[in-house]
Design a protein around this motif. Sequence first.
Motif, mmCIF file in Angstrom:
data_model
loop_
_atom_site.group_PDB
_atom_site.id
_atom_site.type_symbol
_atom_site.label_atom_id
_atom_site.label_comp_id
_atom_site.label_asym_id
_atom_site.label_seq_id
_atom_site.Cartn_x
_atom_site.Cartn_y
_atom_site.Cartn_z
ATOM 1 N N SER A 77 52.261 77.185 0.407
ATOM 2 C CA SER A 77 51.626 78.360 1.014
ATOM 3 C C SER A 77 50.115 78.326 0.810
ATOM 4 O O SER A 77 49.359 78.773 1.682
ATOM 5 C CB SER A 77 52.213 79.642 0.428
ATOM 6 O OG SER A 77 51.885 79.790 -0.951
ATOM 7 N N GLN A 226 59.590 79.484 7.127
ATOM 8 C CA GLN A 226 59.094 79.664 5.756
ATOM 9 C C GLN A 226 58.147 78.546 5.341
ATOM 10 O O GLN A 226 57.280 78.760 4.480
ATOM 11 C CB GLN A 226 60.264 79.727 4.782
ATOM 12 C CG GLN A 226 61.029 81.038 4.813
ATOM 13 C CD GLN A 226 62.015 81.158 3.675
ATOM 14 O OE1 GLN A 226 62.263 80.200 2.945
ATOM 15 N NE2 GLN A 226 62.586 82.341 3.512
ATOM 16 N N HIS A 229 54.607 79.696 5.952
ATOM 17 C CA HIS A 229 54.150 80.947 5.360
ATOM 18 C C HIS A 229 52.837 80.775 4.607
ATOM 19 O O HIS A 229 52.638 79.777 3.898
ATOM 20 C CB HIS A 229 55.216 81.501 4.418
ATOM 21 C CG HIS A 229 56.291 82.264 5.139
ATOM 22 N ND1 HIS A 229 57.283 82.969 4.479
ATOM 23 C CD2 HIS A 229 56.512 82.457 6.459
ATOM 24 C CE1 HIS A 229 58.078 83.533 5.372
ATOM 25 N NE2 HIS A 229 57.627 83.245 6.573
ATOM 26 N N LEU A 233 52.388 86.123 2.697
ATOM 27 C CA LEU A 233 53.786 86.152 3.126
ATOM 28 C C LEU A 233 54.706 85.656 2.020
ATOM 29 O O LEU A 233 55.778 86.229 1.785
ATOM 30 C CB LEU A 233 53.979 85.302 4.385
ATOM 31 C CG LEU A 233 53.348 85.830 5.672
ATOM 32 C CD1 LEU A 233 53.671 84.899 6.832
ATOM 33 C CD2 LEU A 233 53.827 87.235 5.974
#
Length: 284
Positions: A77, A226, A229, A233
């Motif tokens: 991320s 995902q 992300h 998030l």
Amino acid sequence: MINSMANKKIENLSDWTRFIILFIFGVILMAPFIWMVSVGFDRTANVTMPFPPRLIPEEASPFNYGIVFENGRLIQSYINSGMVTISSVFLGVASSLLAGYAFSKGKFKGKKILFILVLCTLMIPIEPRLIPLYTLFNKVGLLNTFWPLILPTLINGMLIFLCKQFFDQLPDTLREAAQMDGGGEFKIFFRVYLPLAGPIAATMVILAFIWSWNDFMWPLVVLNNQDLHTVPLYLASFSLENGTSLGGLTMALATVSILPIVVLYLFLQRYVIQSIALSGVKGE
């Protein structure tokens, strides 16, 4: 002589009073951040959050931060947020500098109307724009990519306004002298005005970085994968999955998530202060 000494004592007392008041407000503002870092070092907070809140943990341990830096999803991320933020900041600041210079020094038809339209965009919050933007990027097949997070930053009314106000303070004689030497508009901008725009550019970099790094609602709408992300998030999904059962780890994640903003501000703060000082000086 006595009056001057009395006036000096009054000034010193006034300075100390202002310092104490500002110090108290500073401590109040910093208390939540200090508490967040403290809870991150509190290993027992993973079992139950300390109440009442304390600024110094009873059992200080780097355990939570060790887990954070070993977290693969957080690292991914971070990479995602870094790619989006760097691209957004570069494109947003570059386009805003060009637009601000054009609105400040350029002479073309409809300049005032266009600038009013740019200012009107500041009055439109993100919520009414979500559906049109989502529909647009869905039609061109760019959902679940980073492009919807980067392309809208090309036009930022606030940054354009700041640039125009800054270039308004710079004298027009610089442009006239460069034109007499045969310089075109792009040459004048890049060789004359852009080197002087360091302070406002640094201010815009910080603002654009904060906006892009902390953006949550728009990435939540366009990113369903995902693996794509961003940090906000991932932090939100981690909090929803664990609730308050891992409070110490959650606070450690939150602390790590804001580190890039803090580091960037520490490096560029002197330019921000300089831009604020220059904004009130009219060039002759």
